[in-house]
Scaffold this motif. Sequence first.
Motif, PDB file in Angstrom:
ATOM      1  N   LEU A  39      -3.088  -1.630  42.873  1.00  0.00           N
ATOM      2  CA  LEU A  39      -2.754  -2.872  43.587  1.00  0.00           C
ATOM      3  C   LEU A  39      -2.480  -4.013  42.613  1.00  0.00           C
ATOM      4  CD1 LEU A  39      -5.266  -2.809  46.581  1.00  0.00           C
ATOM      5  CD2 LEU A  39      -2.791  -2.555  46.680  1.00  0.00           C
ATOM      6  N   ARG A  40      -3.268  -4.103  41.551  1.00  0.00           N
ATOM      7  CA  ARG A  40      -3.036  -5.149  40.546  1.00  0.00           C
ATOM      8  C   ARG A  40      -1.687  -4.953  39.854  1.00  0.00           C
ATOM      9  NH1 ARG A  40      -8.859  -5.615  37.502  1.00  0.00           N
ATOM     10  NH2 ARG A  40      -9.921  -6.753  39.160  1.00  0.00           N
ATOM     11  N   SER A  41      -1.360  -3.710  39.511  1.00  0.00           N
ATOM     12  CA  SER A  41      -0.082  -3.468  38.841  1.00  0.00           C
ATOM     13  C   SER A  41       1.086  -3.730  39.795  1.00  0.00           C
ATOM     14  CB  SER A  41      -0.025  -2.058  38.278  1.00  0.00           C
ATOM     15  OG  SER A  41       0.020  -1.109  39.314  1.00  0.00           O
ATOM     16  N   MET A  42       0.933  -3.410  41.078  1.00  0.00           N
ATOM     17  CA  MET A  42       1.994  -3.696  42.053  1.00  0.00           C
ATOM     18  C   MET A  42       2.210  -5.205  42.170  1.00  0.00           C
ATOM     19  SD  MET A  42       1.200  -0.787  44.973  1.00  0.00           S
ATOM     20  CE  MET A  42       1.523  -1.917  46.255  1.00  0.00           C
ATOM     21  N   ALA A  43       1.131  -5.990  42.208  1.00  0.00           N
ATOM     22  CA  ALA A  43       1.262  -7.450  42.288  1.00  0.00           C
ATOM     23  C   ALA A  43       1.928  -7.988  41.028  1.00  0.00           C
ATOM     24  CB  ALA A  43      -0.108  -8.083  42.491  1.00  0.00           C
ATOM     25  N   ARG A  44       1.545  -7.459  39.859  1.00  0.00           N
ATOM     26  CA  ARG A  44       2.152  -7.892  38.604  1.00  0.00           C
ATOM     27  C   ARG A  44       3.642  -7.560  38.582  1.00  0.00           C
ATOM     28  NH1 ARG A  44      -0.554  -4.773  35.092  1.00  0.00           N
ATOM     29  NH2 ARG A  44      -2.552  -5.414  35.912  1.00  0.00           N
ATOM     30  N   ASN A  45       4.010  -6.364  39.046  1.00  0.00           N
ATOM     31  CA  ASN A  45       5.416  -5.975  39.077  1.00  0.00           C
ATOM     32  C   ASN A  45       6.212  -6.826  40.060  1.00  0.00           C
ATOM     33  OD1 ASN A  45       5.020  -3.977  37.168  1.00  0.00           O
ATOM     34  ND2 ASN A  45       4.717  -2.364  38.700  1.00  0.00           N
ATOM     35  N   ALA A  46       5.612  -7.139  41.202  1.00  0.00           N
ATOM     36  CA  ALA A  46       6.316  -7.956  42.202  1.00  0.00           C
ATOM     37  C   ALA A  46       6.573  -9.354  41.674  1.00  0.00           C
ATOM     38  CB  ALA A  46       5.497  -8.025  43.490  1.00  0.00           C
ATOM     39  N   THR A  47       5.590  -9.961  41.010  1.00  0.00           N
ATOM     40  CA  THR A  47       5.814 -11.298  40.457  1.00  0.00           C
ATOM     41  C   THR A  47       6.821 -11.248  39.316  1.00  0.00           C
ATOM     42  OG1 THR A  47       3.867 -11.060  39.034  1.00  0.00           O
ATOM     43  CG2 THR A  47       3.569 -12.213  41.114  1.00  0.00           C
ATOM     44  N   GLY A  48       6.815 -10.173  38.521  1.00  0.00           N
ATOM     45  CA  GLY A  48       7.810 -10.017  37.456  1.00  0.00           C
ATOM     46  C   GLY A  48       9.212  -9.902  38.018  1.00  0.00           C
ATOM     47  N   ASP A  49       9.369  -9.084  39.077  1.00  0.00           N
ATOM     48  CA  ASP A  49      10.687  -8.940  39.706  1.00  0.00           C
ATOM     49  C   ASP A  49      11.158 -10.259  40.300  1.00  0.00           C
ATOM     50  OD1 ASP A  49      10.655  -6.280  39.022  1.00  0.00           O
ATOM     51  OD2 ASP A  49      10.036  -5.590  41.029  1.00  0.00           O
ATOM     52  N   LEU A  50      10.262 -10.972  40.945  1.00  0.00           N
ATOM     53  CA  LEU A  50      10.611 -12.265  41.538  1.00  0.00           C
ATOM     54  C   LEU A  50      10.993 -13.270  40.463  1.00  0.00           C
ATOM     55  CD1 LEU A  50      10.815 -13.601  44.301  1.00  0.00           C
ATOM     56  CD2 LEU A  50       8.458 -14.306  44.064  1.00  0.00           C
ATOM     57  N   SER A  51      10.290 -13.249  39.350  1.00  0.00           N
ATOM     58  CA  SER A  51      10.620 -14.143  38.229  1.00  0.00           C
ATOM     59  C   SER A  51      12.002 -13.849  37.678  1.00  0.00           C
ATOM     60  CB  SER A  51       9.587 -14.001  37.112  1.00  0.00           C
ATOM     61  OG  SER A  51       8.346 -14.474  37.512  1.00  0.00           O
ATOM     62  N   ARG A  52      12.330 -12.567  37.532  1.00  0.00           N
ATOM     63  CA  ARG A  52      13.650 -12.199  37.027  1.00  0.00           C
ATOM     64  C   ARG A  52      14.748 -12.606  37.998  1.00  0.00           C
ATOM     65  NH1 ARG A  52      11.130  -7.684  35.357  1.00  0.00           N
ATOM     66  NH2 ARG A  52      11.801  -6.490  37.164  1.00  0.00           N
ATOM     67  N   GLU A  53      14.516 -12.425  39.298  1.00  0.00           N
ATOM     68  CA  GLU A  53      15.523 -12.760  40.301  1.00  0.00           C
ATOM     69  C   GLU A  53      15.781 -14.265  40.370  1.00  0.00           C
ATOM     70  OE1 GLU A  53      17.427 -10.768  42.206  1.00  0.00           O
ATOM     71  OE2 GLU A  53      16.595  -9.023  41.183  1.00  0.00           O
ATOM     72  N   LEU A  54      14.719 -15.053  40.294  1.00  0.00           N
ATOM     73  CA  LEU A  54      14.870 -16.501  40.399  1.00  0.00           C
ATOM     74  C   LEU A  54      15.178 -17.166  39.074  1.00  0.00           C
ATOM     75  CD1 LEU A  54      11.980 -17.368  42.861  1.00  0.00           C
ATOM     76  CD2 LEU A  54      14.410 -17.257  43.352  1.00  0.00           C
ATOM     77  N   GLY A  55      14.922 -16.492  37.996  1.00  0.00           N
ATOM     78  CA  GLY A  55      15.207 -17.052  36.687  1.00  0.00           C
ATOM     79  C   GLY A  55      14.164 -18.037  36.197  1.00  0.00           C
ATOM     80  N   THR A  56      12.997 -18.056  36.797  1.00  0.00           N
ATOM     81  CA  THR A  56      11.905 -18.933  36.355  1.00  0.00           C
ATOM     82  C   THR A  56      10.661 -18.097  36.149  1.00  0.00           C
ATOM     83  OG1 THR A  56      11.188 -19.393  38.613  1.00  0.00           O
ATOM     84  CG2 THR A  56      12.786 -20.912  37.650  1.00  0.00           C
ATOM     85  N   ASP A  57       9.683 -18.682  35.488  1.00  0.00           N
ATOM     86  CA  ASP A  57       8.413 -17.988  35.257  1.00  0.00           C
ATOM     87  C   ASP A  57       7.503 -18.241  36.443  1.00  0.00           C
ATOM     88  OD1 ASP A  57       6.435 -16.528  33.987  1.00  0.00           O
ATOM     89  OD2 ASP A  57       5.583 -18.337  33.083  1.00  0.00           O
ATOM     90  N   ILE A  58       7.169 -17.204  37.197  1.00  0.00           N
ATOM     91  CA  ILE A  58       6.330 -17.332  38.395  1.00  0.00           C
ATOM     92  C   ILE A  58       5.039 -16.578  38.168  1.00  0.00           C
ATOM     93  CG2 ILE A  58       6.114 -16.726  40.814  1.00  0.00           C
ATOM     94  CD1 ILE A  58       9.022 -17.179  41.165  1.00  0.00           C
ATOM     95  N   GLN A  59       3.935 -17.239  38.439  1.00  0.00           N
ATOM     96  CA  GLN A  59       2.613 -16.619  38.410  1.00  0.00           C
ATOM     97  C   GLN A  59       2.214 -16.275  39.844  1.00  0.00           C
ATOM     98  OE1 GLN A  59       1.215 -15.936  35.517  1.00  0.00           O
ATOM     99  NE2 GLN A  59       2.971 -16.894  34.531  1.00  0.00           N
ATOM    100  N   LEU A  60       1.176 -15.483  39.991  1.00  0.00           N
ATOM    101  CA  LEU A  60       0.716 -15.079  41.316  1.00  0.00           C
ATOM    102  C   LEU A  60       0.266 -16.287  42.135  1.00  0.00           C
ATOM    103  CD1 LEU A  60       0.341 -12.541  42.994  1.00  0.00           C
ATOM    104  CD2 LEU A  60      -1.983 -12.373  42.140  1.00  0.00           C
ATOM    105  N   GLU A  61      -0.305 -17.302  41.473  1.00  0.00           N
ATOM    106  CA  GLU A  61      -0.764 -18.508  42.174  1.00  0.00           C
ATOM    107  C   GLU A  61       0.406 -19.325  42.698  1.00  0.00           C
ATOM    108  OE1 GLU A  61      -1.701 -17.944  38.892  1.00  0.00           O
ATOM    109  OE2 GLU A  61      -3.573 -16.957  39.403  1.00  0.00           O
ATOM    110  N   ASP A  62       1.586 -19.150  42.107  1.00  0.00           N
ATOM    111  CA  ASP A  62       2.758 -19.926  42.512  1.00  0.00           C
ATOM    112  C   ASP A  62       3.378 -19.424  43.809  1.00  0.00           C
ATOM    113  OD1 ASP A  62       2.453 -21.376  40.231  1.00  0.00           O
ATOM    114  OD2 ASP A  62       3.918 -20.220  39.080  1.00  0.00           O
ATOM    115  N   LEU A  63       2.903 -18.318  44.340  1.00  0.00           N
ATOM    116  CA  LEU A  63       3.504 -17.765  45.546  1.00  0.00           C
ATOM    117  C   LEU A  63       3.089 -18.502  46.809  1.00  0.00           C
ATOM    118  CD1 LEU A  63       3.365 -13.966  44.749  1.00  0.00           C
ATOM    119  CD2 LEU A  63       5.264 -15.555  44.487  1.00  0.00           C
ATOM    120  N   HIS A  64       2.127 -19.401  46.708  1.00  0.00           N
ATOM    121  CA  HIS A  64       1.790 -20.253  47.841  1.00  0.00           C
ATOM    122  C   HIS A  64       2.977 -21.184  48.075  1.00  0.00           C
ATOM    123  CE1 HIS A  64      -0.150 -23.376  50.209  1.00  0.00           C
ATOM    124  NE2 HIS A  64      -1.030 -22.448  50.533  1.00  0.00           N
ATOM    125  N   PRO A  65       3.436 -21.349  49.315  1.00  0.00           N
ATOM    126  CA  PRO A  65       4.665 -22.123  49.558  1.00  0.00           C
ATOM    127  C   PRO A  65       4.637 -23.547  48.998  1.00  0.00           C
ATOM    128  CG  PRO A  65       4.035 -20.951  51.540  1.00  0.00           C
ATOM    129  CD  PRO A  65       2.930 -20.750  50.549  1.00  0.00           C
TER     130      PRO A  65
END
Length: 141
Positions: A39-65
Amino acid sequence: MFENLNWWEIGALLLLALLIFGDRLPAVINDGLRMVRNLRSMARNATGDLSRELGTDIQLEDLHPKAFIRKHLLSEEDEQAIRKPLQGMYDNLRSEVTGVHDELKDVAKAADVRTNGTRPATATGGSIPAPAPRPSYDDAT
Protein backbone atom coordinates in the motif's frame (compact mmCIF):
# COMPACT_ATOMS: atom_id res chain seq x y z
CA MET A 1 -1.86 3.43 18.07
CA PHE A 2 -2.37 1.52 21.32
CA GLU A 3 -2.42 4.49 23.69
CA ASN A 4 -5.90 3.64 25.02
CA LEU A 5 -5.04 -0.03 25.74
CA ASN A 6 -3.22 -1.16 28.86
CA TRP A 7 -0.73 -4.03 29.00
CA TRP A 8 -3.30 -6.60 30.11
CA GLU A 9 -5.55 -5.86 27.14
CA ILE A 10 -2.65 -6.03 24.67
CA GLY A 11 -1.57 -9.36 26.19
CA ALA A 12 -5.13 -10.67 25.94
CA LEU A 13 -5.28 -9.64 22.26
CA LEU A 14 -1.97 -11.37 21.55
CA LEU A 15 -3.17 -14.52 23.32
CA LEU A 16 -6.44 -14.41 21.37
CA ALA A 17 -4.51 -14.04 18.09
CA LEU A 18 -2.35 -17.00 19.05
CA LEU A 19 -5.41 -19.11 19.81
CA ILE A 20 -7.20 -18.14 16.58
CA PHE A 21 -4.29 -18.44 14.15
CA GLY A 22 -2.16 -20.96 16.01
CA ASP A 23 0.84 -22.10 13.98
CA ARG A 24 -0.11 -19.79 11.09
CA LEU A 25 0.41 -16.62 13.19
CA PRO A 26 3.89 -15.80 11.76
CA ALA A 27 2.57 -16.24 8.21
CA VAL A 28 -0.43 -13.98 8.98
CA ILE A 29 1.88 -11.30 10.41
CA ASN A 30 4.12 -11.49 7.33
CA ASP A 31 1.10 -11.19 5.03
CA GLY A 32 -0.13 -8.14 6.94
CA LEU A 33 3.28 -6.45 6.79
CA ARG A 34 3.59 -7.24 3.08
CA MET A 35 0.18 -5.67 2.47
CA VAL A 36 1.19 -2.48 4.32
CA ARG A 37 4.43 -2.26 2.30
CA ASN A 38 2.47 -2.74 -0.95
CA LEU A 39 0.00 0.00 0.00
CA ARG A 40 2.85 2.41 0.78
CA SER A 41 4.56 1.67 -2.53
CA MET A 42 1.26 2.11 -4.42
CA ALA A 43 0.74 5.53 -2.77
CA ARG A 44 4.33 6.51 -3.60
CA ASN A 45 3.89 5.42 -7.23
CA ALA A 46 0.57 7.27 -7.54
CA THR A 47 2.04 10.53 -6.26
CA GLY A 48 5.06 10.06 -8.57
CA ASP A 49 2.79 9.53 -11.58
CA LEU A 50 0.69 12.54 -10.64
CA SER A 51 3.82 14.66 -10.25
CA ARG A 52 5.06 13.65 -13.69
CA GLU A 53 1.67 14.35 -15.30
CA LEU A 54 1.28 17.79 -13.73
CA GLY A 55 4.92 18.74 -13.99
CA THR A 56 5.23 19.78 -10.33
CA ASP A 57 6.55 18.11 -7.21
CA ILE A 58 3.56 16.67 -5.29
CA GLN A 59 3.76 15.06 -1.87
CA LEU A 60 1.08 12.84 -0.36
CA GLU A 61 0.00 15.71 1.94
CA ASP A 62 -0.61 17.91 -1.11
CA LEU A 63 -3.47 15.73 -2.31
CA HIS A 64 -5.90 17.50 0.01
CA PRO A 65 -7.89 19.85 -2.27
CA LYS A 66 -7.22 23.02 -0.26
CA ALA A 67 -3.50 22.32 0.02
CA PHE A 68 -3.31 21.43 -3.68
CA ILE A 69 -4.96 24.68 -4.80
CA ARG A 70 -2.91 26.77 -2.40
CA LYS A 71 0.39 25.23 -3.44
CA HIS A 72 0.01 24.59 -7.16
CA LEU A 73 -2.66 26.88 -8.59
CA LEU A 74 -2.39 30.17 -6.66
CA SER A 75 0.59 32.44 -6.75
CA GLU A 76 1.74 34.30 -3.63
CA GLU A 77 0.10 37.52 -4.86
CA ASP A 78 -3.23 35.76 -5.49
CA GLU A 79 -3.19 34.21 -2.04
CA GLN A 80 -2.43 37.57 -0.40
CA ALA A 81 -5.21 39.25 -2.42
CA ILE A 82 -7.70 36.65 -1.21
CA ARG A 83 -6.46 36.79 2.37
CA LYS A 84 -6.26 40.61 2.75
CA PRO A 85 -10.00 41.46 3.12
CA LEU A 86 -10.55 38.56 5.47
CA GLN A 87 -7.56 39.42 7.67
CA GLY A 88 -9.05 42.80 8.67
CA MET A 89 -12.35 41.20 9.66
CA TYR A 90 -10.49 38.50 11.58
CA ASP A 91 -8.42 41.07 13.49
CA ASN A 92 -11.54 43.10 14.40
CA LEU A 93 -13.41 40.01 15.56
CA ARG A 94 -10.43 38.81 17.56
CA SER A 95 -10.09 42.16 19.38
CA GLU A 96 -13.82 42.21 20.19
CA VAL A 97 -13.73 38.66 21.52
CA THR A 98 -10.67 39.49 23.61
CA GLY A 99 -12.46 42.54 25.05
CA VAL A 100 -15.54 40.51 25.94
CA HIS A 101 -13.34 37.82 27.49
CA ASP A 102 -11.54 40.40 29.64
CA GLU A 103 -14.85 41.94 30.76
CA LEU A 104 -16.20 38.52 31.70
CA LYS A 105 -13.08 37.78 33.73
CA ASP A 106 -13.48 41.11 35.56
CA VAL A 107 -17.14 40.39 36.34
CA ALA A 108 -16.31 36.88 37.50
CA LYS A 109 -13.53 38.18 39.72
CA ALA A 110 -15.83 40.81 41.23
CA ALA A 111 -18.56 38.25 41.88
CA ASP A 112 -16.25 35.58 43.29
CA VAL A 113 -16.77 35.28 47.05
CA ARG A 114 -13.52 33.43 47.66
CA THR A 115 -11.27 36.21 46.32
CA ASN A 116 -13.08 39.12 48.03
CA GLY A 117 -13.59 37.52 51.41
CA THR A 118 -17.00 39.24 51.65
CA ARG A 119 -20.35 38.59 50.10
CA PRO A 120 -21.19 40.60 46.97
CA ALA A 121 -23.18 43.79 47.49
CA THR A 122 -26.69 44.30 46.10
CA ALA A 123 -27.80 47.27 44.03
CA THR A 124 -28.89 49.10 47.20
CA GLY A 125 -25.42 48.85 48.67
CA GLY A 126 -26.13 46.24 51.35
CA SER A 127 -24.87 42.73 51.42
CA ILE A 128 -27.00 39.71 50.61
CA PRO A 129 -28.19 37.94 53.75
CA ALA A 130 -27.16 34.33 54.14
CA PRO A 131 -29.96 31.85 53.53
CA ALA A 132 -31.42 30.15 56.57
CA PRO A 133 -30.35 26.54 56.99
CA ARG A 134 -32.99 24.09 55.84
CA PRO A 135 -34.01 21.44 58.32
CA SER A 136 -33.47 17.88 57.15
CA TYR A 137 -36.12 15.20 57.14
CA ASP A 138 -34.41 13.39 60.04
CA ASP A 139 -34.54 16.53 62.22
CA ALA A 140 -38.25 17.04 61.53
CA THR A 141 -39.26 13.51 62.51
